[in-house]
Design a protein around this motif. Structure first.
Motif, PDB file in Angstrom:
ATOM      1  N   PHE A  66      28.344  25.678  19.973  1.00 62.68           N
ATOM      2  CA  PHE A  66      28.138  26.649  18.903  1.00 62.68           C
ATOM      3  C   PHE A  66      28.384  28.082  19.368  1.00 62.68           C
ATOM      4  CE2 PHE A  66      25.420  23.003  17.817  1.00 62.68           C
ATOM      5  CZ  PHE A  66      25.943  22.702  16.572  1.00 62.68           C
ATOM      6  N   GLN A  67      28.725  28.270  20.639  1.00 68.19           N
ATOM      7  CA  GLN A  67      29.016  29.583  21.198  1.00 68.19           C
ATOM      8  C   GLN A  67      30.510  29.889  21.026  1.00 68.19           C
ATOM      9  OE1 GLN A  67      28.592  32.649  21.866  1.00 68.19           O
ATOM     10  NE2 GLN A  67      26.800  32.280  23.222  1.00 68.19           N
ATOM     11  N   TYR A  68      30.901  31.147  21.240  1.00 70.50           N
ATOM     12  CA  TYR A  68      32.332  31.437  21.360  1.00 70.50           C
ATOM     13  C   TYR A  68      32.897  30.560  22.469  1.00 70.50           C
ATOM     14  CZ  TYR A  68      31.499  35.796  18.720  1.00 70.50           C
ATOM     15  OH  TYR A  68      31.172  36.711  17.763  1.00 70.50           O
ATOM     16  N   GLY A  69      33.938  29.811  22.165  1.00 65.75           N
ATOM     17  CA  GLY A  69      34.490  28.903  23.156  1.00 65.75           C
ATOM     18  C   GLY A  69      35.517  29.577  24.046  1.00 65.75           C
ATOM     19  N   PRO A  70      35.906  28.929  25.151  1.00 69.11           N
ATOM     20  CA  PRO A  70      36.998  29.446  25.976  1.00 69.11           C
ATOM     21  C   PRO A  70      38.243  29.630  25.116  1.00 69.11           C
ATOM     22  CG  PRO A  70      35.963  27.525  26.989  1.00 69.11           C
ATOM     23  CD  PRO A  70      35.421  27.612  25.612  1.00 69.11           C
ATOM     24  N   THR A  71      39.038  30.638  25.410  1.00 64.99           N
ATOM     25  CA  THR A  71      40.156  30.977  24.527  1.00 64.99           C
ATOM     26  C   THR A  71      41.108  29.804  24.306  1.00 64.99           C
ATOM     27  OG1 THR A  71      41.314  31.904  26.437  1.00 64.99           O
ATOM     28  CG2 THR A  71      40.103  33.442  25.029  1.00 64.99           C
ATOM     29  N   SER A  72      41.327  28.988  25.321  1.00 67.47           N
ATOM     30  CA  SER A  72      42.226  27.850  25.172  1.00 67.47           C
ATOM     31  C   SER A  72      41.536  26.629  24.590  1.00 67.47           C
ATOM     32  CB  SER A  72      42.836  27.463  26.528  1.00 67.47           C
ATOM     33  OG  SER A  72      43.773  28.424  26.934  1.00 67.47           O
ATOM     34  N   GLY A  73      40.208  26.665  24.513  1.00 66.63           N
ATOM     35  CA  GLY A  73      39.446  25.492  24.121  1.00 66.63           C
ATOM     36  C   GLY A  73      38.807  24.848  25.333  1.00 66.63           C
ATOM     37  N   ALA A  74      37.758  24.089  25.123  1.00 70.89           N
ATOM     38  CA  ALA A  74      37.033  23.449  26.220  1.00 70.89           C
ATOM     39  C   ALA A  74      37.969  22.527  27.007  1.00 70.89           C
ATOM     40  CB  ALA A  74      35.853  22.650  25.678  1.00 70.89           C
ATOM     41  N   TYR A  75      37.818  22.543  28.322  1.00 73.68           N
ATOM     42  CA  TYR A  75      38.681  21.722  29.180  1.00 73.68           C
ATOM     43  C   TYR A  75      38.575  20.246  28.807  1.00 73.68           C
ATOM     44  CZ  TYR A  75      40.154  18.885  33.090  1.00 73.68           C
ATOM     45  OH  TYR A  75      40.752  17.913  33.857  1.00 73.68           O
ATOM     46  N   GLU A  76      37.361  19.762  28.554  1.00 73.96           N
ATOM     47  CA  GLU A  76      37.164  18.344  28.278  1.00 73.96           C
ATOM     48  C   GLU A  76      37.962  17.891  27.057  1.00 73.96           C
ATOM     49  OE1 GLU A  76      33.812  19.939  30.617  1.00 73.96           O
ATOM     50  OE2 GLU A  76      34.787  20.563  28.741  1.00 73.96           O
ATOM     51  N   VAL A  77      38.010  18.739  26.037  1.00 70.72           N
ATOM     52  CA  VAL A  77      38.759  18.403  24.826  1.00 70.72           C
ATOM     53  C   VAL A  77      40.254  18.389  25.124  1.00 70.72           C
ATOM     54  CG1 VAL A  77      39.314  19.105  22.468  1.00 70.72           C
ATOM     55  CG2 VAL A  77      36.969  19.346  23.332  1.00 70.72           C
ATOM     56  N   ARG A  78      40.734  19.412  25.813  1.00 66.14           N
ATOM     57  CA  ARG A  78      42.159  19.470  26.144  1.00 66.14           C
ATOM     58  C   ARG A  78      42.563  18.305  27.051  1.00 66.14           C
ATOM     59  NH1 ARG A  78      43.071  23.717  29.207  1.00 66.14           N
ATOM     60  NH2 ARG A  78      40.918  24.456  29.365  1.00 66.14           N
ATOM     61  N   HIS A  79      41.655  17.889  27.914  1.00 64.59           N
ATOM     62  CA  HIS A  79      41.937  16.754  28.789  1.00 64.59           C
ATOM     63  C   HIS A  79      42.099  15.466  27.972  1.00 64.59           C
ATOM     64  CE1 HIS A  79      41.806  14.076  32.236  1.00 64.59           C
ATOM     65  NE2 HIS A  79      40.843  13.392  31.635  1.00 64.59           N
ATOM     66  N   GLU A  80      41.241  15.262  26.971  1.00 66.99           N
ATOM     67  CA  GLU A  80      41.344  14.064  26.129  1.00 66.99           C
ATOM     68  C   GLU A  80      42.669  14.059  25.365  1.00 66.99           C
ATOM     69  OE1 GLU A  80      39.497  11.439  25.947  1.00 66.99           O
ATOM     70  OE2 GLU A  80      37.739  12.097  27.110  1.00 66.99           O
ATOM     71  N   ILE A  81      43.045  15.208  24.817  1.00 68.68           N
ATOM     72  CA  ILE A  81      44.307  15.307  24.073  1.00 68.68           C
ATOM     73  C   ILE A  81      45.486  15.069  25.001  1.00 68.68           C
ATOM     74  CG2 ILE A  81      45.806  16.908  22.808  1.00 68.68           C
ATOM     75  CD1 ILE A  81      43.242  18.179  21.656  1.00 68.68           C
ATOM     76  N   ALA A  82      45.455  15.702  26.176  1.00 70.66           N
ATOM     77  CA  ALA A  82      46.558  15.553  27.131  1.00 70.66           C
ATOM     78  C   ALA A  82      46.706  14.115  27.593  1.00 70.66           C
ATOM     79  CB  ALA A  82      46.334  16.481  28.328  1.00 70.66           C
ATOM     80  N   THR A  83      45.599  13.449  27.843  1.00 78.94           N
ATOM     81  CA  THR A  83      45.642  12.062  28.306  1.00 78.94           C
ATOM     82  C   THR A  83      46.252  11.148  27.251  1.00 78.94           C
ATOM     83  OG1 THR A  83      43.701  12.398  29.720  1.00 78.94           O
ATOM     84  CG2 THR A  83      44.244  10.123  29.125  1.00 78.94           C
ATOM     85  N   TYR A  84      45.815  11.296  26.025  1.00 76.04           N
ATOM     86  CA  TYR A  84      46.304  10.434  24.956  1.00 76.04           C
ATOM     87  C   TYR A  84      47.791  10.655  24.702  1.00 76.04           C
ATOM     88  CZ  TYR A  84      47.014   8.450  20.320  1.00 76.04           C
ATOM     89  OH  TYR A  84      47.498   7.733  19.251  1.00 76.04           O
ATOM     90  N   ALA A 282      42.621  35.518  20.259  1.00 74.50           N
ATOM     91  CA  ALA A 282      41.817  34.588  21.048  1.00 74.50           C
ATOM     92  C   ALA A 282      40.562  35.256  21.603  1.00 74.50           C
ATOM     93  CB  ALA A 282      42.658  34.013  22.181  1.00 74.50           C
ATOM     94  N   ASN A 283      40.699  36.458  22.089  1.00 73.50           N
ATOM     95  CA  ASN A 283      39.553  37.112  22.722  1.00 73.50           C
ATOM     96  C   ASN A 283      38.475  37.517  21.731  1.00 73.50           C
ATOM     97  OD1 ASN A 283      39.856  37.244  25.624  1.00 73.50           O
ATOM     98  ND2 ASN A 283      41.711  38.410  25.247  1.00 73.50           N
ATOM     99  N   SER A 284      38.847  37.758  20.503  1.00 68.63           N
ATOM    100  CA  SER A 284      37.856  38.161  19.503  1.00 68.63           C
ATOM    101  C   SER A 284      36.881  37.040  19.185  1.00 68.63           C
ATOM    102  CB  SER A 284      38.558  38.606  18.220  1.00 68.63           C
ATOM    103  OG  SER A 284      37.616  38.904  17.214  1.00 68.63           O
ATOM    104  N   GLY A 285      37.399  35.815  19.042  1.00 68.68           N
ATOM    105  CA  GLY A 285      36.532  34.717  18.627  1.00 68.68           C
ATOM    106  C   GLY A 285      36.514  33.535  19.560  1.00 68.68           C
ATOM    107  N   GLY A 286      37.252  33.618  20.664  1.00 72.22           N
ATOM    108  CA  GLY A 286      37.332  32.465  21.558  1.00 72.22           C
ATOM    109  C   GLY A 286      38.124  31.341  20.915  1.00 72.22           C
TER     110      GLY A 286
END
Length: 419
Positions: A66-84, A282-286
């Protein structure tokens, strides 16, 4: 003009118009979205994924979803997308190259806002995704240039001619121009760009230093033999001695999980990633969709996304094969159909000198069947009057088959009436 806004309490994007896809007496073959029968199982799947995700947030992650997220998105989410998608594409996708977006249209808008000179150029196929064109036109200082499209992809000679005479050195942005395309199961034509065309595009991008933005939302929806190197991005090989990073893949879950999820991703080369991460957007809202992206991450972790995407795929395949078979058998003489091997769309050419816009009026009046006429996909809104686009995504197979037969019957009657 009224000074008050009217709240019509609409339920979906297609609501409020004359040809609402949910009206039972209307057959809207224009809509490029999954139907209710495919979306229904998302309710249970997303409930399970939400419970899984939020329990972990409380237990392990201080509710930072629920916080401002990392600008690229959480690593765990990007890892799941990349793997699939590494598995689905048959070529590697690296999590560090991904940036979470709210869908492909927002991804395109972000690129136009950050990496292209505002006095520059956007090269597009002579027929292309109409909403992308609408988005580009908001950047009024950019010049949009259409390029000839052949049955195997963009005309490389025309692309080079158009690019060569407009190139300039940008003092303000990374690129002076971009070429926007849908190389895998093209919208609206359904074609798959050939390997020769893909290689040629990359060679031209390197030679003239422009960015290629690939709208890759249909890439895994192949209905025959899986093509090798199905993504144009795979031709911009990082092991090449002259690699610099000229291709972006713009992905989305809208077609394979549901448009309302509003989660997509950009896959970008290293020269572009810091620009996007450092942008004010990206920096304004993550992360652009930190919460829902987290739910999608759990959806993949629980293997619910994989099952849902497979279900969408099988339905689309069945619908495309059945619909194109009817059209091949029953379209009137003189019509041309190139059966697509994947994606959402079928591109039909009428005999000269028929105008698809006039046939659309006839079809609506006499049969209540809607489709999109070719000029909607052209820059000038006039080119392509002899074409129209059908979508196989929204309705079940039986309704599509019946609709295709009715459409062919309507077209035969229309040709008799105007001849």
């Amino acid at each position: 003009m009224s000074q008050n806004s009217e709240d019509r309490k609409l339920k979906h994007l297609f609501d409020g118009g004359a040809w609402n896809v949910y009206e039972p007496d209307i057959l809207n073959l224009g809509v490029g979205a999954p139907g209710t029968d495919l979306l229904a199982s998302n309710c249970d799947n997303f409930r399970k994924a939400t419970d899984h995700c939020l329990q972990r947030e409380l237990r392990d992650n201080q509710s930072l979803i629920f916080q401002y997220g990392p600008t690229s998105g959480a690593y765990e989410v990007r890892h799941e997308i990349a793997t699939y998608f590494s598995e689905m594409y048959g070529s590697p996708v690296k999590s560090e190259d991904l940036m979470i977006t709210t869908g492909a249209t927002q991804g395109l808008h972000l690129l136009l806002s950050t990496v292209v000179d505002f006095q520059g150029f956007i090269f597009v196929d002579e027929y292309t995704y109409m909403i992308a064109l609408d988005s580009m036109k908001h950047f009024t200082s950019l010049t949009i240039v259409p390029v000839k499209l052949n049955d195997d992809g963009v005309d490389l000679k025309d692309l080079e001619e158009q690019v060569a005479k407009r190139r300039f050195d940008s003092k303000t942005k990374e690129f002076w121009g971009i070429y926007y395309t849908i190389p895998t199961y093209h919208n609206p034509t359904g074609i798959l760009f050939s390997p020769e065309i893909c290689r040629g595009i990359v060679q031209l991008a390197r030679k003239y230093d422009f960015l290629v933005v690939c709208d890759d939302v249909y890439t895994i929806l192949h209905y025959g033999e899986k093509p090798k190197h199905s993504r144009l991005m795979s031709y911009d090989d990082r092991s090449d001695p002259n690699f610099a990073g000229h291709v972006v893949s713009n992905g989305s879950f809208s077609k394979i999980l549901g448009p309302g999820v509003r989660v997509g991703w950009l896959e970008v080369p290293p020269r572009i990633k810091p620009i996007l991460d450092g942008s004010g957007f990206a920096n304004s809202g993550g992360c652009f969709n930190n919460y829902t992206a987290g739910i999608v991450g759990s959806l993949f972790e629980l293997r619910l996304a994989q099952k849902q995407i497979a279900r969408f795929y099988e339905a689309y395949k069945e619908r495309m094969l059945a619909t194109t078979q009817v059209l091949r058998n029953e379209l009137p003489e003189g019509c041309k159909l190139v059966s697509p091997t994947g994606g959402y769309f079928i591109w039909v050419r009428l005999p000269d000198p028929l105008d698809a816009r006039e046939f659309l009026k006839y079809s609506l009046e006499h049969h209540k069947i809607y489709f999109i006429a070719g000029p909607r996909f052209s820059l000038d809104g006039e080119t392509g009057k002899q074409f129209f686009r059908l979508s196989i995504a929204f309705y079940p197979k039986d309704k599509l088959v019946d609709g295709a037969r009715r459409l062919c019957h309507a077209l035969r009657d229309y040709i008799k009436d105007v001849s």
